[in-house]
Write a protein that holds these residues in place. Structure first.
Motif, PDB file in Angstrom:
ATOM      1  N   GLU A 116      14.019  -2.567  10.373  1.00  0.00           N
ATOM      2  CA  GLU A 116      15.336  -2.364  10.968  1.00  0.00           C
ATOM      3  C   GLU A 116      16.465  -2.907  10.095  1.00  0.00           C
ATOM      4  N   ASP A 117      16.119  -3.726   9.104  1.00  0.00           N
ATOM      5  CA  ASP A 117      17.112  -4.289   8.189  1.00  0.00           C
ATOM      6  C   ASP A 117      17.011  -3.523   6.863  1.00  0.00           C
ATOM      7  N   GLU A 118      17.868  -2.515   6.692  1.00  0.00           N
ATOM      8  CA  GLU A 118      17.768  -1.633   5.523  1.00  0.00           C
ATOM      9  C   GLU A 118      17.906  -2.387   4.199  1.00  0.00           C
ATOM     10  N   ILE A 119      18.750  -3.400   4.167  1.00  0.00           N
ATOM     11  CA  ILE A 119      18.939  -4.162   2.924  1.00  0.00           C
ATOM     12  C   ILE A 119      17.658  -4.921   2.576  1.00  0.00           C
ATOM     13  N   GLN A 120      17.061  -5.539   3.570  1.00  0.00           N
ATOM     14  CA  GLN A 120      15.818  -6.273   3.337  1.00  0.00           C
ATOM     15  C   GLN A 120      14.686  -5.329   2.948  1.00  0.00           C
ATOM     16  N   LEU A 121      14.620  -4.174   3.615  1.00  0.00           N
ATOM     17  CA  LEU A 121      13.560  -3.210   3.309  1.00  0.00           C
ATOM     18  C   LEU A 121      13.689  -2.710   1.875  1.00  0.00           C
ATOM     19  N   ARG A 122      14.917  -2.418   1.432  1.00  0.00           N
ATOM     20  CA  ARG A 122      15.109  -1.955   0.061  1.00  0.00           C
ATOM     21  C   ARG A 122      14.738  -3.061  -0.928  1.00  0.00           C
ATOM     22  N   ALA A 123      15.052  -4.316  -0.606  1.00  0.00           N
ATOM     23  CA  ALA A 123      14.707  -5.434  -1.487  1.00  0.00           C
ATOM     24  C   ALA A 123      13.189  -5.576  -1.621  1.00  0.00           C
ATOM     25  N   VAL A 124      12.480  -5.365  -0.517  1.00  0.00           N
ATOM     26  CA  VAL A 124      11.013  -5.417  -0.555  1.00  0.00           C
ATOM     27  C   VAL A 124      10.475  -4.310  -1.460  1.00  0.00           C
ATOM     28  N   PHE A 125      10.983  -3.108  -1.283  1.00  0.00           N
ATOM     29  CA  PHE A 125      10.544  -1.986  -2.121  1.00  0.00           C
ATOM     30  C   PHE A 125      10.809  -2.269  -3.592  1.00  0.00           C
ATOM     31  N   ASP A 126      12.024  -2.702  -3.913  1.00  0.00           N
ATOM     32  CA  ASP A 126      12.371  -2.963  -5.313  1.00  0.00           C
ATOM     33  C   ASP A 126      11.432  -3.994  -5.934  1.00  0.00           C
ATOM     34  N   ARG A 127      11.158  -5.052  -5.194  1.00  0.00           N
ATOM     35  CA  ARG A 127      10.277  -6.105  -5.719  1.00  0.00           C
ATOM     36  C   ARG A 127       8.878  -5.570  -6.016  1.00  0.00           C
ATOM     37  N   ARG A 136       0.827  -1.205   0.000  1.00  0.00           N
ATOM     38  CA  ARG A 136       0.000   0.000   0.000  1.00  0.00           C
ATOM     39  C   ARG A 136       0.862   1.257   0.000  1.00  0.00           C
ATOM     40  N   ALA A 137       2.002   1.211   0.669  1.00  0.00           N
ATOM     41  CA  ALA A 137       2.878   2.379   0.708  1.00  0.00           C
ATOM     42  C   ALA A 137       3.462   2.675  -0.679  1.00  0.00           C
ATOM     43  N   VAL A 138       3.864   1.628  -1.386  1.00  0.00           N
ATOM     44  CA  VAL A 138       4.368   1.822  -2.748  1.00  0.00           C
ATOM     45  C   VAL A 138       3.250   2.320  -3.655  1.00  0.00           C
ATOM     46  N   LEU A 139       2.085   1.701  -3.543  1.00  0.00           N
ATOM     47  CA  LEU A 139       0.930   2.086  -4.363  1.00  0.00           C
ATOM     48  C   LEU A 139       0.566   3.548  -4.160  1.00  0.00           C
ATOM     49  N   TYR A 140       0.551   3.983  -2.904  1.00  0.00           N
ATOM     50  CA  TYR A 140       0.152   5.364  -2.622  1.00  0.00           C
ATOM     51  C   TYR A 140       1.094   6.337  -3.311  1.00  0.00           C
ATOM     52  N   LYS A 153      12.170   6.408  -9.490  1.00  0.00           N
ATOM     53  CA  LYS A 153      12.202   5.271  -8.566  1.00  0.00           C
ATOM     54  C   LYS A 153      12.922   5.634  -7.277  1.00  0.00           C
ATOM     55  N   GLU A 154      14.059   6.335  -7.376  1.00  0.00           N
ATOM     56  CA  GLU A 154      14.809   6.697  -6.168  1.00  0.00           C
ATOM     57  C   GLU A 154      14.021   7.673  -5.299  1.00  0.00           C
ATOM     58  N   GLN A 155      13.296   8.569  -5.915  1.00  0.00           N
ATOM     59  CA  GLN A 155      12.457   9.497  -5.154  1.00  0.00           C
ATOM     60  C   GLN A 155      11.300   8.756  -4.482  1.00  0.00           C
ATOM     61  N   GLN A 156      10.741   7.770  -5.177  1.00  0.00           N
ATOM     62  CA  GLN A 156       9.685   6.953  -4.581  1.00  0.00           C
ATOM     63  C   GLN A 156      10.236   6.154  -3.399  1.00  0.00           C
ATOM     64  N   TRP A 157      11.454   5.656  -3.541  1.00  0.00           N
ATOM     65  CA  TRP A 157      12.090   4.928  -2.439  1.00  0.00           C
ATOM     66  C   TRP A 157      12.269   5.850  -1.232  1.00  0.00           C
ATOM     67  N   GLU A 158      12.705   7.066  -1.461  1.00  0.00           N
ATOM     68  CA  GLU A 158      12.891   8.007  -0.357  1.00  0.00           C
ATOM     69  C   GLU A 158      11.571   8.309   0.341  1.00  0.00           C
ATOM     70  N   ARG A 159      10.507   8.491  -0.447  1.00  0.00           N
ATOM     71  CA  ARG A 159       9.184   8.740   0.137  1.00  0.00           C
ATOM     72  C   ARG A 159       8.707   7.526   0.922  1.00  0.00           C
ATOM     73  N   PHE A 160       8.836   6.357   0.317  1.00  0.00           N
ATOM     74  CA  PHE A 160       8.456   5.091   0.952  1.00  0.00           C
ATOM     75  C   PHE A 160       9.213   4.898   2.261  1.00  0.00           C
ATOM     76  N   HIS A 161      10.525   5.066   2.221  1.00  0.00           N
ATOM     77  CA  HIS A 161      11.376   4.862   3.390  1.00  0.00           C
ATOM     78  C   HIS A 161      10.990   5.816   4.519  1.00  0.00           C
ATOM     79  N   ARG A 162      10.789   7.076   4.181  1.00  0.00           N
ATOM     80  CA  ARG A 162      10.418   8.082   5.185  1.00  0.00           C
ATOM     81  C   ARG A 162       9.066   7.746   5.823  1.00  0.00           C
TER      82      ARG A 162
END
Length: 215
Positions: A194-205, A138-142, A152-161
């Motif tokens: 808390e696992d930044e690598i895992q969180l980024r992998a989830v976002f990318d997928r 839902r966060a990616v969709l929004y 994509k990088e801007q979406q990642w920054e928004r998602f992460h924040r």
């Protein structure tokens, strides 16, 4: 107050035909899929707490109708929509309608005060469907629906924040019902955050999947 554990079929028919279709206009992140999940979660919490199923079902069905206006006040707008819907007087007394209105007003995750009734706590908890993949989806969709011009990088920054501000250990989300299913889900969600690598992998997928689906 006697607590009704099964939703009245006539009320259910009315809401399914006259209320839920309005969610089609709110995009996928706050659309029919979301409201149906909130209804399902809310009815499960009604069974756990002994709350009135008709009231819980109705609050859950109306909780995001305020998305027809500004998002920042959608909980207030939604409460007004429920309170002003004269058709609900067929099933509910003025006191019950007031409680339901307040519950819709109190459901917003960023609200600083505790909901005023068990009904507000139920819809707030039900709206926090903390299944990790659903939250991330839902966060990616929004972001894609509301800020489609971002890279994509801007979406990642928004998602992460957003994910950190809302769901991390220092985030603003609060759970109001002890031993609810969401307690375990929140722990799992925070472990991923808390696992930044895992969180980024989830976002990318999820991002790549949604972009591919919309081509």
């Amino acid at each position: 107050m006697s607590m009704k554990q099964q939703v009245t079929l006539e009320l259910m028919d009315f809401i399914e035909q006259q209320v839920l279709p309005r969610y089609v206009a709110f995009g996928e992140s706050h659309g029919l899929r979301h409201v149906n999940r909130v209804i399902r979660n809310a009815l499960e919490l009604a069974r756990l707490t002994g709350a009135d199923a008709d009231m819980v079902y109705t609050i859950a069905a109306y909780h995001d109708l305020g998305m027809s206006g500004p998002r920042a006040i959608h909980h207030i707008t939604g409460g007004k929509i429920l309170a002003n819907d004269a058709r609900l007087r067929k099933w509910f007394s003025p006191d019950k309608i007031r409680i339901m209105k307040e519950a819709v007003e109190d459901h917003r995750a960023s609200g600083s005060r505790q909901p005023r009734s068990i009904y507000g706590k139920i819809v707030a908890e039900a709206d926090r469907d903390l299944e990790p993949d659903e939250i991330f989806r839902r966060a990616v969709l929004y972001g894609l629906e509301n800020e489609p011009g971002k890279t994509k990088e801007q979406q990642w920054e928004r998602f992460h924040r957003h994910i950190h501000e809302k769901y991390s250990t220092s985030g603003y989300i609060r759970l109001w019902i002890t031993n609810s299913p969401n307690e375990k889900k929140l722990k799992s969600l925070r472990a991923i955050i808390e696992d930044e690598i895992q969180l980024r992998a989830v976002f990318d997928r999820l991002y790549d999947l949604m972009i591919a689906e919309n081509k």
